[in-house]
Design a protein around this motif. Structure first.
Motif, PDB file in Angstrom:
ATOM      1  N   GLY A 247       0.924  -1.088   0.037  1.00 18.10           N
ATOM      2  CA  GLY A 247      -0.147   0.018  -0.087  1.00 18.10           C
ATOM      3  C   GLY A 247       0.791   1.375  -0.138  1.00 18.10           C
ATOM      4  N   ALA A 248       2.081   1.109  -0.474  1.00 19.38           N
ATOM      5  CA  ALA A 248       2.991   2.289  -0.505  1.00 19.38           C
ATOM      6  C   ALA A 248       2.528   3.348  -1.438  1.00 19.38           C
ATOM      7  N   LEU A 249       2.119   2.902  -2.696  1.00 19.67           N
ATOM      8  CA  LEU A 249       1.689   3.543  -3.734  1.00 19.67           C
ATOM      9  C   LEU A 249       0.330   3.328  -3.941  1.00 19.67           C
ATOM     10  N   VAL A 250      -0.560   4.228  -3.917  1.00 25.60           N
ATOM     11  CA  VAL A 250      -1.800   4.143  -3.895  1.00 25.60           C
ATOM     12  C   VAL A 250      -2.774   5.056  -4.741  1.00 25.60           C
ATOM     13  N   LYS A 251      -3.871   4.966  -5.203  1.00 25.26           N
ATOM     14  CA  LYS A 251      -4.690   5.993  -5.686  1.00 25.26           C
ATOM     15  C   LYS A 251      -5.291   6.991  -4.661  1.00 25.26           C
ATOM     16  N   GLN A 252      -5.356   8.084  -4.829  1.00 25.72           N
ATOM     17  CA  GLN A 252      -5.999   8.951  -3.954  1.00 25.72           C
ATOM     18  C   GLN A 252      -7.489   8.705  -3.746  1.00 25.72           C
ATOM     19  N   GLY A 253      -8.148   8.881  -2.554  1.00 24.11           N
ATOM     20  CA  GLY A 253      -9.524   8.596  -2.340  1.00 24.11           C
ATOM     21  C   GLY A 253      -9.738   7.166  -2.163  1.00 24.11           C
ATOM     22  N   THR A 254      -8.843   6.384  -2.075  1.00 25.04           N
ATOM     23  CA  THR A 254      -9.221   4.919  -1.773  1.00 25.04           C
ATOM     24  C   THR A 254      -9.097   5.013  -0.223  1.00 25.04           C
ATOM     25  N   SER A 255     -10.104   3.948   0.511  1.00 29.42           N
ATOM     26  CA  SER A 255     -10.132   3.744   1.701  1.00 29.42           C
ATOM     27  C   SER A 255      -9.544   2.138   1.920  1.00 29.42           C
ATOM     28  N   VAL A 256      -9.710   1.818   3.364  1.00 31.66           N
ATOM     29  CA  VAL A 256      -9.095   0.526   3.650  1.00 31.66           C
ATOM     30  C   VAL A 256      -9.557  -0.742   2.818  1.00 31.66           C
ATOM     31  N   GLY A 257      -8.733  -1.483   2.558  1.00 37.76           N
ATOM     32  CA  GLY A 257      -9.067  -2.517   1.446  1.00 37.76           C
ATOM     33  C   GLY A 257      -9.534  -2.150   0.188  1.00 37.76           C
ATOM     34  N   GLU A 258      -9.597  -1.062  -0.040  1.00 39.53           N
ATOM     35  CA  GLU A 258     -10.162  -0.550  -1.578  1.00 39.53           C
ATOM     36  C   GLU A 258      -9.260  -0.746  -2.766  1.00 39.53           C
ATOM     37  N   MET A 259      -8.068  -0.420  -2.526  1.00 41.33           N
ATOM     38  CA  MET A 259      -7.106  -0.512  -3.445  1.00 41.33           C
ATOM     39  C   MET A 259      -6.560  -1.852  -3.908  1.00 41.33           C
ATOM     40  N   VAL A 260      -7.125  -2.213  -5.130  1.00 42.55           N
ATOM     41  CA  VAL A 260      -6.961  -3.422  -5.834  1.00 42.55           C
ATOM     42  C   VAL A 260      -5.899  -2.978  -7.152  1.00 42.55           C
ATOM     43  N   LYS A 261      -4.934  -3.727  -7.178  1.00 38.14           N
ATOM     44  CA  LYS A 261      -3.985  -3.443  -8.242  1.00 38.14           C
ATOM     45  C   LYS A 261      -4.103  -4.155  -9.275  1.00 38.14           C
ATOM     46  N   ASP A 262      -3.739  -3.561 -10.509  1.00 36.46           N
ATOM     47  CA  ASP A 262      -3.857  -4.473 -11.965  1.00 36.46           C
ATOM     48  C   ASP A 262      -2.631  -4.523 -12.752  1.00 36.46           C
ATOM     49  N   GLN A 263      -1.991  -5.434 -13.029  1.00 35.97           N
ATOM     50  CA  GLN A 263      -0.690  -5.510 -13.393  1.00 35.97           C
ATOM     51  C   GLN A 263      -0.533  -6.169 -14.932  1.00 35.97           C
ATOM     52  N   HIS A 264      -1.767  -6.465 -15.206  1.00 32.94           N
ATOM     53  CA  HIS A 264      -1.957  -7.222 -16.607  1.00 32.94           C
ATOM     54  C   HIS A 264      -1.216  -6.586 -17.779  1.00 32.94           C
ATOM     55  N   PHE A 265      -1.218  -5.388 -17.695  1.00 33.40           N
ATOM     56  CA  PHE A 265      -0.722  -4.434 -18.969  1.00 33.40           C
ATOM     57  C   PHE A 265       0.901  -4.640 -18.948  1.00 33.40           C
ATOM     58  N   LEU A 266       1.430  -5.027 -17.639  1.00 32.03           N
ATOM     59  CA  LEU A 266       3.080  -5.163 -17.863  1.00 32.03           C
ATOM     60  C   LEU A 266       3.717  -5.765 -18.985  1.00 32.03           C
ATOM     61  N   PRO A 267       3.376  -7.137 -18.737  1.00 32.01           N
ATOM     62  CA  PRO A 267       4.017  -8.003 -19.652  1.00 32.01           C
ATOM     63  C   PRO A 267       3.888  -7.676 -21.122  1.00 32.01           C
ATOM     64  N   ILE A 268       2.664  -6.992 -21.569  1.00 27.21           N
ATOM     65  CA  ILE A 268       2.336  -6.736 -22.961  1.00 27.21           C
ATOM     66  C   ILE A 268       3.069  -5.478 -23.461  1.00 27.21           C
ATOM     67  N   LEU A 269       2.946  -4.516 -22.492  1.00 25.47           N
ATOM     68  CA  LEU A 269       4.057  -3.111 -22.649  1.00 25.47           C
ATOM     69  C   LEU A 269       5.124  -3.480 -22.769  1.00 25.47           C
ATOM     70  N   ALA A 270       5.868  -4.593 -21.652  1.00 21.16           N
ATOM     71  CA  ALA A 270       7.293  -4.636 -21.849  1.00 21.16           C
ATOM     72  C   ALA A 270       7.641  -5.299 -23.064  1.00 21.16           C
ATOM     73  N   ARG A 271       6.856  -6.364 -23.636  1.00 21.59           N
ATOM     74  CA  ARG A 271       7.008  -6.997 -24.782  1.00 21.59           C
ATOM     75  C   ARG A 271       7.165  -6.093 -26.084  1.00 21.59           C
ATOM     76  N   ARG A 272       6.220  -5.187 -26.198  1.00 21.94           N
ATOM     77  CA  ARG A 272       5.988  -4.265 -27.285  1.00 21.94           C
ATOM     78  C   ARG A 272       7.434  -3.379 -27.336  1.00 21.94           C
ATOM     79  N   ARG A 273       7.751  -3.013 -26.041  1.00 23.01           N
ATOM     80  CA  ARG A 273       8.745  -2.154 -25.874  1.00 23.01           C
ATOM     81  C   ARG A 273      10.030  -2.762 -26.403  1.00 23.01           C
ATOM     82  N   HIS A 274      10.322  -3.833 -26.056  1.00 21.97           N
ATOM     83  CA  HIS A 274      11.329  -4.708 -26.398  1.00 21.97           C
ATOM     84  C   HIS A 274      11.417  -4.982 -27.825  1.00 21.97           C
ATOM     85  N   ALA A 275      10.244  -5.252 -28.479  1.00 24.19           N
ATOM     86  CA  ALA A 275       9.997  -5.421 -29.719  1.00 24.19           C
ATOM     87  C   ALA A 275      10.582  -4.123 -30.611  1.00 24.19           C
ATOM     88  N   GLN A 276      10.710  -3.246 -30.035  1.00 23.08           N
ATOM     89  CA  GLN A 276      10.952  -1.788 -31.056  1.00 23.08           C
ATOM     90  C   GLN A 276      12.204  -1.744 -31.470  1.00 23.08           C
TER      91      GLN A 276
END
Lengths: 243, 179, 164, 539
Positions: free
Chosen positions: A214-243
């Protein structure tokens, strides 16, 4: 999950992990092979799509014939390797490392917006941390709420540098880095100034999504509300490295 | 089945009593438990004195004052087995948040800045606060830890049932910090 | 084709910036000249302020946070101005065994400063070092760049008192 | 250039000064300068004038007995230190008497006997020129056979032959790890790569160690020569010397040496008129102990935070900027020229079975003769401390000697007869390290010593990996508690557990060895810990 195109001249090796016979490409690391085969290996700094850091030491494994331990995220597989990921010794070490993290800063789960969605909390439970044997360090850290969309609570930071790496390697902004050394290390934006005043932060929020706690979170979230979404990362990483 | 009931004592130190409430939330299961245990000392019952020897002691809350410390030591001395119940007892949790501040600042905040009438720091009949706030095992040895804020009723029931059955419970499968 | 980053103007007409610039030029303005450049700034100005950090970052095209991360990683770099005199007490093993801590205590009791502090009149800064390699003369201090060996509290405080 | 050409050049230099029969050598290394040797040199030079053409006053490098500085030696030219008349604690006022003694009787009141074991028991290879030649003089170095090894290697040997000599010599890394130098060189030589680098690790960080400082200040050309031979052997044309900023004099001498070697055609393009090119750059450290770790050091050269990275890949495969890189310590490079000159077999004849050659040690702490010594591997600790070091001052008893700095351990009295080499020290739970020896007398508290080193590791931890960053801090906290007499048996057990975890899981050598001072003091002085524990009534 999509894999990079298989390079034809990469050899396939056979190895055993926890006495299971497996095969893998020789350019893969132990942790990658474990993840593909659903062998749970704890880690807090490793993230598919980011460069290897090797800092959390939770993914240490035993290799038969070797006296020392190896970090699974930083060690490539090799033909005939016999790997053990769950020995009693490793379990003891992992538990202690997680306790050291809990004692280092203020990880008060009960009042954390990531409560229930936190990788540190999950690992503590998986590794049997029901209490922390070392004394709590009791150092106070500030909370940076200067950014209009996000918030940084240094008290919950474990210095895994995922935010630093995603900002540098994927977003290309390099807003984040680490200052100081040892236990005085702290994540900083630009010249250690409030995040909201950073000249080059693009407010893309990738750092927030890859942060395991919970070190980096969205403003306005309360206890237990911050759910992270990391699905974008492998996709972006692959496209970056393909450049 | 034991012929003699297992004696249990509970107390809350610096906590919100939520863990005790969670204990009461066992509802129906409480009746099964009561058949096997005897609560000899607790905020939930009338007894005023901790008996000389108790089988199981359960402490909720952190050690924040001299009174807390004294009670924790008393429990350790008189209980064969000591359980830390809930995050305040296990980690320090919310009470330990004050460790980030100087005690004088905490007093000023509590008794002056937020006071609406008769702003003054109480000095009589209140236990002295300790610095830093510690979890129970920071001062006395603890045998079983049940983290959670509060631990679910089922988790408390599980631990007690396991103990009654003579097994060593592994609460980590049913509990975690903060929940 | 990307254009190379244009070089920023010198922060002021203070001649010392030219020395700093020369260091960067000698290294071809590459990012790996960062530490050498910070040494050069500190030699010229005595410490690293925000103007300098921004100038170096822009000149070498290194992110600000990276410059700050490097500047705070290494003990030698100072982000605050130092006093007119600098006294570095060696706390290496040999000096420790021979009483470096009593020297620090002596300075503390005379000037009320701890390592890292500067006296209120800006006369003296106190620092510690991890072995200055003068173990044969333990305990040693480095006063304004000169190593003084076999110190005790009385001799050291006398020396410090005699400074202007 | 051929060896004969260089020999001729050396003979020429010697001929220029053939008239000079007697030398007055003033130590101008950092330690003696701190004691005031510069004014002594000025006063002596003033009186000597041109010395009638037969006497010469010069500044030289370290003579070893730093605690007695400023040191001045009066000797026949080319005479070694052990045969010179040595004066101690010299002041400028003593200059006239000393000049008188050049052709007369020695000045007894200043005399420092050189018949004592401190001088007679040493065998100087690395320090052979130290205290004899003027470190700022290229000619002095050449006159005593300097650069002969380089020229021999470049003109008469193939790189493979150089590698073979180094391998035959049995030299092991003098930075402390003891990795076979020949093997390291061969690995880098074998690795394919258009660009390779040679790095000299002069980030001498162990507190209590000043061997590398003395070598750089006393004989800088020898280090450059070693680096160039390495560059030739592995196929590198660029070298870096990473030196601590805390050593300004060493940096200055090195800069002078680089400038003069370049000017003489022994560095840069076409070294000594051969096809071999080699450039050397100095990179300054900035006060980070962890930069002695090779991957951290390379990060620092690249202008980054000095944080180590996981190995493999090893620097030999992917080092500086991803290129194959050879990293050796100052003393290792300083051993190369004599090995090439005299042959690997000659070197292998010195020392013990598995540790060849000599080792320079820095003696410090509670010992009579603090300073620098060089002895063959296999010399016993007792000899080093009681004979060469002159024993413990003030009539106190010996308690322990600490070797290996913050990565090492303390050795008690009962093991003093051990022959010092890499392997024997390891069996005692400590390590060779870079060569610092801190002697402690009976007044030392071993818990306090362990706490001191842990504090060092805690402040020097880079912060990258959790066990080192947080573990050293927790261990320090526990040691502090125990030292203050507040620790319990549970605290001691926890401390031992943390030692195990930090040792096994830390990323680099700093963390992996940080528990060593605790473990070794627990091994030999456990009762000191236990005597400080309080009863644990509640646990």
């Amino acid at each position: 999950m999509a894999q990079p195109a298989v390079i034809p001249n990469v050899r396939v090796v056979t190895l055993t992990i926890d006495d299971r016979d497996l095969s893998a490409r020789e350019d893969e690391t132990i942790i990658e092979v474990c993840r593909e085969n659903h062998i749970p290996i704890p880690s807090l700094c490793h993230l598919d799509g980011l460069s290897v850091w090797g800092g959390c030491r939770l993914c240490m494994v035993e290799l038969e014939g070797q006296a020392r331990l190896f970090a699974a995220c930083a060690t490539r597989v090799a033909e005939g390797m016999r790997i053990h990921t769950m020995s009693e010794k490793l379990k003891r070490y992992r538990r202690t490392i997680i306790e050291l993290l809990f004692a280092e800063r203020h990880h008060v789960c009960a009042v954390c917006v990531s409560n229930g969605h936190c990788e540190l909390q999950w690992l503590a439970q998986k590794c049997g941390v029901d209490h922390v044997r070392v004394p709590y360090r009791q150092a106070a850290y500030p909370v940076d709420s200067s950014h209009e969309m996000f918030r940084l609570d240094h008290n919950r930071c474990i210095l895994c540098t995922r935010c630093v790496r995603v900002c540098d390697e994927i977003e290309g902004a390099h807003t984040w880095d680490i200052m100081g050394r040892g236990t005085d290390c702290r994540v900083i934006s630009d010249l250690a100034q409030p995040w909201g005043t950073s000249d080059n932060c693009t407010s893309c929020g990738k750092c927030v999504q890859v942060c395991p706690t919970g070190a980096l979170v969205k403003q306005g979230t309360s206890v237990g509300e911050m759910v992270k979404d990391q699905h974008f990362l492998p996709i972006l990483a692959r496209r970056r490295h393909a450049q | 089945m034991n012929t003699k009931k297992i004696t249990v004592a509970t107390a809350w130190l610096d906590g919100c009593s939520g863990c005790h409430m969670s204990f009461l939330d066992l509802d129906q299961q409480l009746f099964d438990l009561i058949a096997q245990i005897d609560i000899v000392y607790s905020p939930l019952v009338d007894a005023k004195e901790l008996p000389a020897m108790v089988d199981v002691g359960i402490l909720e809350g952190s050690i924040s004052s001299e009174d807390d410390l004294e009670k924790a030591r008393l429990f350790r001395k008189h209980c064969k087995l000591l359980i830390s119940l809930g995050d305040c007892a296990v980690t320090g949790n919310v009470p330990a948040l004050r460790n980030q501040f100087k005690l004088t600042d905490v007093f000023n905040r509590a008794y002056y800045e937020t006071a609406t009438v008769q702003a003054q720091i109480p000095t009589r009949d209140v236990p002295a606060l300790r610095v830093p706030v510690k979890p129970i095992h920071g001062e006395v040895a603890v045998d079983v830890f049940i983290p959670g804020c509060p631990p679910r009723a089922g988790a408390i029931g599980y631990v007690l049932t396991e103990l009654l059955a003579g097994r060593v419970p592994d609460p980590s499968s049913v509990t975690r910090f903060g929940a | 084709m990307q254009q190379p980053q244009p070089k920023p103007p010198l922060p002021s007409d203070d001649k010392r910036w030219k020395i700093v610039n020369a260091t960067m030029r000698r290294h071809g303005y590459t990012a790996h000249a960062l530490i050498e450049t910070l040494h050069s700034v500190q030699d010229a100005f005595g410490f690293l302020d925000e103007i300098a950090l921004r100038f170096v970052a822009a000149s070498l095209d290194v992110p600000l946070s990276k410059v700050y991360g490097v500047a705070t990683f290494y003990h030698i770099f100072m982000l605050k101005p130092q006093g007119r005199h600098t006294c570095v007490v060696c706390t290496g093993t040999a000096c420790y065994i021979k009483g470096a801590d009593t020297l620090l205590a002596g300075i503390h009791s005379r000037y009320d400063i701890n390592p890292g502090d500067t006296t209120a009149d800006n006369r003296l800064s106190l620092l510690t070092a991890r072995c200055v390699g003068a173990c044969g003369l333990a305990p040693a201090v480095v006063l304004n760049g000169d190593v003084l060996g076999k110190q005790d509290v009385a001799t050291l405080v006398n020396t410090l008192e005699a400074l202007d | 250039m051929h060896p004969e050409d260089l020999a001729e050049k050396a003979a020429q230099i010697r001929a220029e000064t053939a008239a000079i029969k007697r030398e007055v050598r003033v130590c101008m290394a950092a330690s003696c300068q701190s004691s005031g040797s510069a004014p002594v040199l000025a006063a002596l030079t003033d009186i000597c004038g041109d010395g009638g053409g037969t006497c010469h006053v010069k500044g030289v490098g370290c003579m070893g007995l730093c605690s007695a500085g400023p040191l001045v030696a009066v000797a026949d030219k080319d005479c070694t230190l052990s045969n010179a008349v040595l004066y101690r604690d010299v002041t400028p006022a003593d200059a006239p008497d000393i000049m008188q003694s050049v052709c007369g009787a020695p000045v007894e009141r200043l005399r420092c006997p050189t018949e004592q074991p401190f001088f007679q028991r040493q065998q100087r290879i690395v320090l052979e020129n130290s205290g004899r030649i003027d470190p700022d003089s290229f000619k002095d170095y050449v006159a005593v056979g300097g650069y002969a090894a380089l020229v021999k290697a470049l003109s008469e040997m193939t790189p493979a032959e150089v590698l073979r000599e180094v391998t035959t010599s049995g030299l092991r890394g003098r930075g402390g790890g003891g990795y076979p130098t020949g093997l390291k060189w061969s690995t880098v030589a074998k690795t394919a790569g258009a660009q390779k680098y040679v790095i000299c690790n002069a980030d001498e960080g162990d507190p209590g160690a000043f061997m590398d400082r003395a070598v750089l200040e006393s004989d800088p050309h020898r280090v450059l020569e070693g680096m160039m031979i390495a560059g030739y052997a592995i196929g590198a044309n660029k070298g870096y010397v990473y030196v601590r900023a805390e050593y300004p004099l060493a940096v200055e001498r090195l800069q002078t040496a680089i400038r003069k070697a370049k000017g003489a055609g022994f560095l840069g393009a076409r070294v000594a008129d051969t096809q071999f090119n080699f450039e050397v750059e100095i990179r300054l450290g900035a006060g980070a102990f962890v930069c002695g770790e090779e991957t951290a050091l390379m990060a620092s050269i690249e202008g980054l935070r000095g944080q180590p990275r996981p190995r493999p890949p090893y620097p030999a495969e992917a080092g500086l900027w991803g290129c194959p890189t050879l990293i050796n310590n100052v003393e290792s490079f300083a051993n190369i020229a004599p090995i090439i000159r005299n042959g690997g077999a000659w070197f292998a004849g010195i020392g013990t079975e598995k540790s060849k050659g000599t080792k320079v040690f820095a003696l410090a702490g509670k010992i009579q003769n603090t300073g620098l010594i060089e002895v063959p591997m296999g010399t016993s600790l007792r000899d080093i401390i009681e004979q060469i070091g002159g024993g413990i001052p003030d009539g106190l008893a010996f308690k322990a000697v600490q070797t290996g700095g913050p990565s090492g351990g303390c050795i008690p009295e009962q093991h003093l007869d051990i022959a010092v080499d890499y392997d024997s020290l390891k069996t005692l739970g400590t390590m060779m390290g870079s060569g610092g020896m801190i002697v402690m007398d009976e007044t030392a508290c071993m818990v306090d010593v362990a706490r001191y080193f842990m504090e060092f590791c805690m402040t020097e931890s880079c912060g990258k990996c959790i066990p080192c960053r947080a573990g050293t801090q927790q261990m320090h906290g526990l040691l502090d508690k125990i030292a203050k007499g507040e620790g319990t048996h549970a605290d001691l057990a926890l401390l031992e557990h943390l030692c195990e975890v930090v040792q096994a899981t830390s990323l680099c050598g700093l963390g992996q060895t940080a528990p060593n001072p605790v473990l070794s003091t627990l091994r030999y002085f456990r009762e000191e810990y236990e005597n400080k524990l309080v009863d644990d009534d509640v646990h």
